[in-house]
Design an enzyme around this catalytic site. Structure first.
Site, PDB file in Angstrom:
ATOM      1  CG  HIS A  55      -0.917   2.285  -4.167  1.00 33.55           C
ATOM      2  ND1 HIS A  55      -1.258   2.185  -5.484  1.00 33.55           N
ATOM      3  CD2 HIS A  55      -1.364   1.149  -3.575  1.00 33.55           C
ATOM      4  CE1 HIS A  55      -1.880   1.041  -5.695  1.00 33.55           C
ATOM      5  NE2 HIS A  55      -1.944   0.397  -4.554  1.00 33.55           N
ATOM      6  CG  HIS A  96     -51.287  16.489  -4.153  1.00 30.93           C
ATOM      7  ND1 HIS A  96     -50.822  17.680  -4.640  1.00 30.93           N
ATOM      8  CD2 HIS A  96     -50.234  15.636  -4.172  1.00 30.93           C
ATOM      9  CE1 HIS A  96     -49.534  17.566  -4.942  1.00 30.93           C
ATOM     10  NE2 HIS A  96     -49.146  16.324  -4.659  1.00 30.93           N
ATOM     11  CG  ASP A 103      -5.020  -3.825  -5.523  1.00 34.10           C
ATOM     12  OD1 ASP A 103      -6.093  -3.327  -5.152  1.00 34.10           O
ATOM     13  OD2 ASP A 103      -3.910  -3.471  -5.077  1.00 34.10           O
ATOM     14  CD  GLU A 141      -8.620   1.640  -0.900  1.00 38.07           C
ATOM     15  OE1 GLU A 141      -8.819   1.567  -2.124  1.00 38.07           O
ATOM     16  OE2 GLU A 141      -7.599   2.170  -0.403  1.00 38.07           O
ATOM     17  CG  HIS A 142      -7.525  -2.347   0.604  1.00 30.46           C
ATOM     18  ND1 HIS A 142      -6.777  -1.258   0.179  1.00 30.46           N
ATOM     19  CD2 HIS A 142      -8.213  -2.776  -0.477  1.00 30.46           C
ATOM     20  CE1 HIS A 142      -7.005  -1.052  -1.103  1.00 30.46           C
ATOM     21  NE2 HIS A 142      -7.875  -1.949  -1.531  1.00 30.46           N
ATOM     22  CD  GLN A 159      -2.798  -1.115  -0.015  1.00 28.50           C
ATOM     23  OE1 GLN A 159      -3.403  -0.113  -0.361  1.00 28.50           O
ATOM     24  NE2 GLN A 159      -2.823  -2.247  -0.704  1.00 28.50           N
TER      25      GLN A 159
END
Length: 427
Positions: A254, A412, A353, A319-320, A251
């Protein structure tokens, strides 16, 4: 550098979207310009920001095919197999229409319909991500979206990265444009003579892309405003520190803003992970990026129990999440807020991924508290269907009229009463 072990009571980790007022002003100017001048503005901004002429935005079909044919055979095979697995997973997500029949004869239904036209942004800054093309396009295809337009920044040749073009060709996408950044988002959102307006924009990008998506949201749908990637690893004393360090670095490499955490009841394990991180950083090609990420958003957190680790995970909503524990399926029942969860030491996050088939476009920065990863549902609309008979309407009429009159909506009430034979001046 070495990460120190911290106690849960001393640990804070608040990841929020970066605010950049100057970037926001620039993006707002680009979006407004494209909205007003269309292709001419797209050309001007592409020439200015990407140093490429923007006059020929549409990528020729021959270039897509050539890029695919030029792929190394092993990469071509990997992309094709991954595409099949992603498609299978997303086909299983297809929702069912339903109809409820009420006791008074009414019918209430829900039907699903695909979006008509979708724009996919494929990034091309620090690197090319053909896997992201698969993850964004395939769910839209499974949902039945009729038109998919892909945009990606031009490279030195004036075309997007060949791997992006190859992935598009593999999926049968022939509407591809060599344009990126905020100008691409604006063109998709508002349309130009060359690029027709879309109903929704999906796909990750840099800060300028994220800000542009935020600005056009509401005029067009978007998937999310994604932040840098992140992983939280929950590990017990039996976990392998080499695996943990490798997964944290997967990670951290990245982006300098990527996040990587390991949470464990074992101080011994956490110290071993710190050692492994130092060793593995030595020969990592992207070591400088990874070190920056670990220095800011990396942590080794000691907790009293796996239950406390799960509670921390739910607070952070990462996220993960990797569960490197003896019985990951049991711990999974305590994980409620995460983008994706990976069970056991044989399931590192990169399998998601690239190849498992689940989608890697996931909520970041704690947005897993309320958001989910990209899927087939994101390219479908729910539409309610209601059917009354005259007998049912007669039975329900007085209740509907009472509610309409309570809200002061006389017309209505009349729309019901006229069907019951009442004069329009009644009530």
């Amino acid at each position: 550098m070495r990460l120190n072990v911290v106690e849960r009571s001393d640990f804070t980790w608040e990841r929020r979207a970066t605010e950049n007022e100057e970037a926001l002003r620039q993006v707002a100017a680009i979006v407004a310009d494209v909205r007003e001048r269309g292709d001419a503005a797209v050309d001007d901004w592409t020439a200015k920001l990407d140093k490429q002429p923007g006059a020929s935005l549409r990528v020729p079909q021959a270039a897509l095919q050539a890029a695919f044919e030029a792929l190394a055979p092993e990469l071509r095979e990997a992309l094709a197999l991954a595409a099949d697995r992603i498609r299978r997973y997303h086909e299983a997500q297809w929702p069912e229409d339903f109809t409820l029949y009420g006791d008074d004869g009414e019918q209430l239904g829900l039907v699903w319909r695909p979006l008509r036209r979708v724009g996919v942004y494929a990034p091309g800054g620090r690197g090319a991500y053909p896997s992201t093309v698969l993850m964004d396009v395939i769910p839209a295809q499974v949902a039945g979206v009729a038109e998919i337009a892909l945009v990606s920044p031009p490279g030195p040749t004036g075309l997007p990265h060949p791997q992006v073009l190859a992935a598009a060709h593999l999926l049968g996408i022939d509407e591809v444009y060599a344009v990126g950044g905020a100008q691409a988002v604006a063109a998709l959102a508002y349309g130009t003579k060359t690029i027709a307006r879309v109903d929704k924009i999906v796909g990750p990008g840099n800060l300028y892309v994220a800000l542009a998506k935020r600005l056009v949201m509401g005029d067009v749908g978007i998937d999310s405003i994604a932040g840098p990637s992140e992983v939280l690893i929950i590990a017990d004393e039996a976990a392998n520190p080499r695996y943990i360090a490798a997964d944290m670095l997967a990670q951290a490499e990245h982006d300098p803003e990527a996040g990587a955490l390991c949470v464990s009841p074992s101080i011994v394990l956490l110290e071993q992970v710190a050692d492994e991180l130092e060793r593995q950083l030595v020969d990592l090609p992207r070591a400088e990026i990874a070190q920056q990420a670990l220095a800011r958003w990396g942590a080794l957190v000691h907790v009293e129990s796996l239950a406390e680790a799960a509670n921390l995970c739910n607070q952070l909503a990462p996220e993960h999440v990797e569960l490197l524990v003896d019985h990951p399926e049991e711990l999974l029942s305590s994980i409620h807020f995460a983008g994706a969860v990976f069970l056991g030491e044989a399931t590192p996050e990169p399998v998601g991924d690239y190849f498992a088939g689940s989608n890697h476009v996931l909520p970041t920065h704690g947005s897993a508290r309320y958001a989910s990863g990209l899927g087939t549902h994101d390219f479908l609309r729910r539409m309610s269907v209601v059917a009354y008979s005259q007998k049912t309407l007669a039975k329900h009429a007085r209740h509907i009229v009472a509610l309409a009159e309570a809200e002061g909506l006389t017309a209505h009430a009349r729309s019901i009463l006229v069907r019951q034979g009442a004069d329009h001046n009644d009530r």
